[in-house]
Design a protein around this motif. Sequence first.
Motif, PDB file in Angstrom:
ATOM      1  N   ASP A   1      -7.693 -13.145   9.407  1.00 33.35           N
ATOM      2  CA  ASP A   1      -8.755 -13.052  10.293  1.00 33.35           C
ATOM      3  C   ASP A   1      -9.605 -11.819  10.644  1.00 33.35           C
ATOM      4  O   ASP A   1      -8.865 -10.868   9.921  1.00 33.35           O
ATOM      5  N   ASP A   2     -10.377 -11.814  11.474  1.00 32.48           N
ATOM      6  CA  ASP A   2     -11.083 -10.463  11.544  1.00 32.48           C
ATOM      7  C   ASP A   2     -10.438  -9.220  11.916  1.00 32.48           C
ATOM      8  O   ASP A   2     -10.499  -8.022  11.259  1.00 32.48           O
ATOM      9  N   LYS A   3      -9.399  -9.245  12.927  1.00 30.40           N
ATOM     10  CA  LYS A   3      -8.570  -8.043  13.374  1.00 30.40           C
ATOM     11  C   LYS A   3      -7.497  -7.686  12.008  1.00 30.40           C
ATOM     12  O   LYS A   3      -7.413  -6.400  11.959  1.00 30.40           O
ATOM     13  N   GLU A   4      -7.082  -8.775  11.369  1.00 29.37           N
ATOM     14  CA  GLU A   4      -6.187  -8.278  10.276  1.00 29.37           C
ATOM     15  C   GLU A   4      -6.975  -7.635   9.364  1.00 29.37           C
ATOM     16  O   GLU A   4      -6.461  -6.650   8.648  1.00 29.37           O
ATOM     17  N   THR A   5      -8.169  -8.075   8.934  1.00 31.87           N
ATOM     18  CA  THR A   5      -9.204  -7.176   7.939  1.00 31.87           C
ATOM     19  C   THR A   5      -9.300  -5.647   8.611  1.00 31.87           C
ATOM     20  O   THR A   5      -9.364  -4.567   7.599  1.00 31.87           O
ATOM     21  N   VAL A   6      -9.541  -5.709   9.647  1.00 36.89           N
ATOM     22  CA  VAL A   6      -9.962  -4.163  10.376  1.00 36.89           C
ATOM     23  C   VAL A   6      -8.443  -3.344  10.056  1.00 36.89           C
ATOM     24  O   VAL A   6      -8.680  -2.406   9.890  1.00 36.89           O
ATOM     25  N   ILE A   7      -7.297  -4.034  10.369  1.00 39.64           N
ATOM     26  CA  ILE A   7      -6.255  -3.272  10.411  1.00 39.64           C
ATOM     27  C   ILE A   7      -5.694  -2.960   8.817  1.00 39.64           C
ATOM     28  O   ILE A   7      -5.585  -1.793   8.400  1.00 39.64           O
ATOM     29  N   LYS A   8      -6.138  -3.644   7.666  1.00 39.23           N
ATOM     30  CA  LYS A   8      -6.068  -3.419   6.343  1.00 39.23           C
ATOM     31  C   LYS A   8      -7.084  -2.246   6.176  1.00 39.23           C
ATOM     32  O   LYS A   8      -6.838  -1.504   5.337  1.00 39.23           O
ATOM     33  N   HIS A   9      -8.245  -2.268   6.661  1.00 37.17           N
ATOM     34  CA  HIS A   9      -9.225  -1.161   6.319  1.00 37.17           C
ATOM     35  C   HIS A   9      -8.756   0.116   6.757  1.00 37.17           C
ATOM     36  O   HIS A   9      -8.687   1.196   6.426  1.00 37.17           O
ATOM     37  N   LEU A  10      -8.060   0.148   8.316  1.00 40.38           N
ATOM     38  CA  LEU A  10      -7.669   1.072   8.717  1.00 40.38           C
ATOM     39  C   LEU A  10      -6.484   1.711   8.193  1.00 40.38           C
ATOM     40  O   LEU A  10      -6.254   3.082   7.790  1.00 40.38           O
ATOM     41  N   GLU A  11      -5.722   1.019   7.440  1.00 46.41           N
ATOM     42  CA  GLU A  11      -4.506   1.178   6.539  1.00 46.41           C
ATOM     43  C   GLU A  11      -4.890   1.967   5.348  1.00 46.41           C
ATOM     44  O   GLU A  11      -4.257   3.099   4.657  1.00 46.41           O
ATOM     45  N   MET A  12      -6.005   1.555   4.728  1.00 46.29           N
ATOM     46  CA  MET A  12      -6.788   2.005   3.678  1.00 46.29           C
ATOM     47  C   MET A  12      -7.155   3.468   3.778  1.00 46.29           C
ATOM     48  O   MET A  12      -6.830   4.448   3.051  1.00 46.29           O
ATOM     49  N   ILE A  13      -7.876   3.707   4.822  1.00 48.35           N
ATOM     50  CA  ILE A  13      -8.482   4.914   5.309  1.00 48.35           C
ATOM     51  C   ILE A  13      -7.447   5.903   5.663  1.00 48.35           C
ATOM     52  O   ILE A  13      -7.643   7.270   5.343  1.00 48.35           O
ATOM     53  N   GLN A  14      -6.302   5.457   6.085  1.00 45.96           N
ATOM     54  CA  GLN A  14      -5.193   6.264   6.503  1.00 45.96           C
ATOM     55  C   GLN A  14      -4.415   6.834   5.287  1.00 45.96           C
ATOM     56  O   GLN A  14      -4.010   7.916   5.345  1.00 45.96           O
ATOM     57  N   GLY A  15      -4.393   6.058   4.319  1.00 44.04           N
ATOM     58  CA  GLY A  15      -3.761   6.440   2.904  1.00 44.04           C
ATOM     59  C   GLY A  15      -4.461   7.701   2.488  1.00 44.04           C
ATOM     60  O   GLY A  15      -4.164   8.509   1.926  1.00 44.04           O
ATOM     61  N   ILE A  16      -5.811   7.430   2.459  1.00 47.65           N
ATOM     62  CA  ILE A  16      -6.821   8.463   1.922  1.00 47.65           C
ATOM     63  C   ILE A  16      -6.757   9.781   2.784  1.00 47.65           C
ATOM     64  O   ILE A  16      -6.563  10.755   2.122  1.00 47.65           O
ATOM     65  N   ILE A  17      -6.612   9.621   4.167  1.00 49.50           N
ATOM     66  CA  ILE A  17      -6.228  10.903   4.927  1.00 49.50           C
ATOM     67  C   ILE A  17      -4.946  11.420   4.822  1.00 49.50           C
ATOM     68  O   ILE A  17      -4.695  12.780   4.615  1.00 49.50           O
ATOM     69  N   ASN A  18      -3.874  10.747   4.401  1.00 51.02           N
ATOM     70  CA  ASN A  18      -2.611  11.269   3.933  1.00 51.02           C
ATOM     71  C   ASN A  18      -2.663  11.859   2.726  1.00 51.02           C
ATOM     72  O   ASN A  18      -2.093  13.199   2.725  1.00 51.02           O
ATOM     73  N   ARG A  19      -3.433  11.486   1.713  1.00 49.70           N
ATOM     74  CA  ARG A  19      -3.528  12.239   0.379  1.00 49.70           C
ATOM     75  C   ARG A  19      -4.275  13.361   0.660  1.00 49.70           C
ATOM     76  O   ARG A  19      -3.811  14.491  -0.088  1.00 49.70           O
ATOM     77  N   LEU A  20      -5.256  13.544   1.389  1.00 48.15           N
ATOM     78  CA  LEU A  20      -6.030  14.723   1.665  1.00 48.15           C
ATOM     79  C   LEU A  20      -5.142  15.871   2.328  1.00 48.15           C
ATOM     80  O   LEU A  20      -5.205  17.018   1.956  1.00 48.15           O
ATOM     81  N   ALA A  21      -4.358  15.234   3.313  1.00 51.83           N
ATOM     82  CA  ALA A  21      -3.522  16.236   4.131  1.00 51.83           C
ATOM     83  C   ALA A  21      -2.583  16.687   3.112  1.00 51.83           C
ATOM     84  O   ALA A  21      -1.957  18.002   3.066  1.00 51.83           O
ATOM     85  N   GLN A  22      -1.912  16.008   2.206  1.00 54.36           N
ATOM     86  CA  GLN A  22      -0.883  16.431   1.128  1.00 54.36           C
ATOM     87  C   GLN A  22      -1.370  17.305   0.243  1.00 54.36           C
ATOM     88  O   GLN A  22      -0.772  18.428  -0.135  1.00 54.36           O
ATOM     89  N   ASN A  23      -2.687  17.251  -0.331  1.00 57.21           N
ATOM     90  CA  ASN A  23      -3.333  18.190  -1.340  1.00 57.21           C
ATOM     91  C   ASN A  23      -3.503  19.599  -0.350  1.00 57.21           C
ATOM     92  O   ASN A  23      -3.235  20.582  -1.070  1.00 57.21           O
ATOM     93  N   SER A  24      -4.031  19.568   0.862  1.00 53.03           N
ATOM     94  CA  SER A  24      -4.002  20.785   1.502  1.00 53.03           C
ATOM     95  C   SER A  24      -2.753  21.381   1.733  1.00 53.03           C
ATOM     96  O   SER A  24      -2.694  22.733   1.557  1.00 53.03           O
ATOM     97  N   PHE A  25      -1.718  20.858   2.065  1.00 50.35           N
ATOM     98  CA  PHE A  25      -0.207  21.210   2.146  1.00 50.35           C
ATOM     99  C   PHE A  25      -0.001  21.937   0.560  1.00 50.35           C
ATOM    100  O   PHE A  25       0.927  23.183   0.451  1.00 50.35           O
TER     101      PHE A  25
END
Length: 136
Positions: free
Chosen positions: A2-26
């Motif tokens: 459903d629509d909420k699950e796709t939004v959650i999957k999209h948020l998880e994908m974006i959070q993965g990118i944010i985590n990689r960028l934070a790791q690069n900064s570290f």
Amino acid sequence: MDDKETVIKHLEMIQGIINRLAQNSFLIKGWSMTILGAVILFFSKSQPQYIILCLLIPVIGFWFLDSYYLWQERLFRGVYNDVRKQDKTDFSINISAQKSKPKYKWHSSFISITPVIFYMIEIIFIGTAFFILNCK
């Protein structure tokens, strides 16, 4: 799915990118400290103490690179905030829409409190090492 699950999957994908960028900064901070310590230790044994002042170049370079990753992380956090308010998503990631917002400007990442304190400590350390080695 459903629509909420796709939004959650999209948020998880974006959070993965944010985590990689934070790791690069570290990792950049770690490399900066390692190179700084190794070069000062190496050149403290030899004569050319002025070479220590050349360490300012990579430190400032690391500062710029770290600020770039922090800026990218902030842009993706803006995308994350926009997506979390949606009811449906098409899995697009548009960071260009975030660049027009004042809090997501690159220079605000460069003069952010964390990089300023971290890299100023390194610059003070270089100045102190230069002063101590020239007083011998």
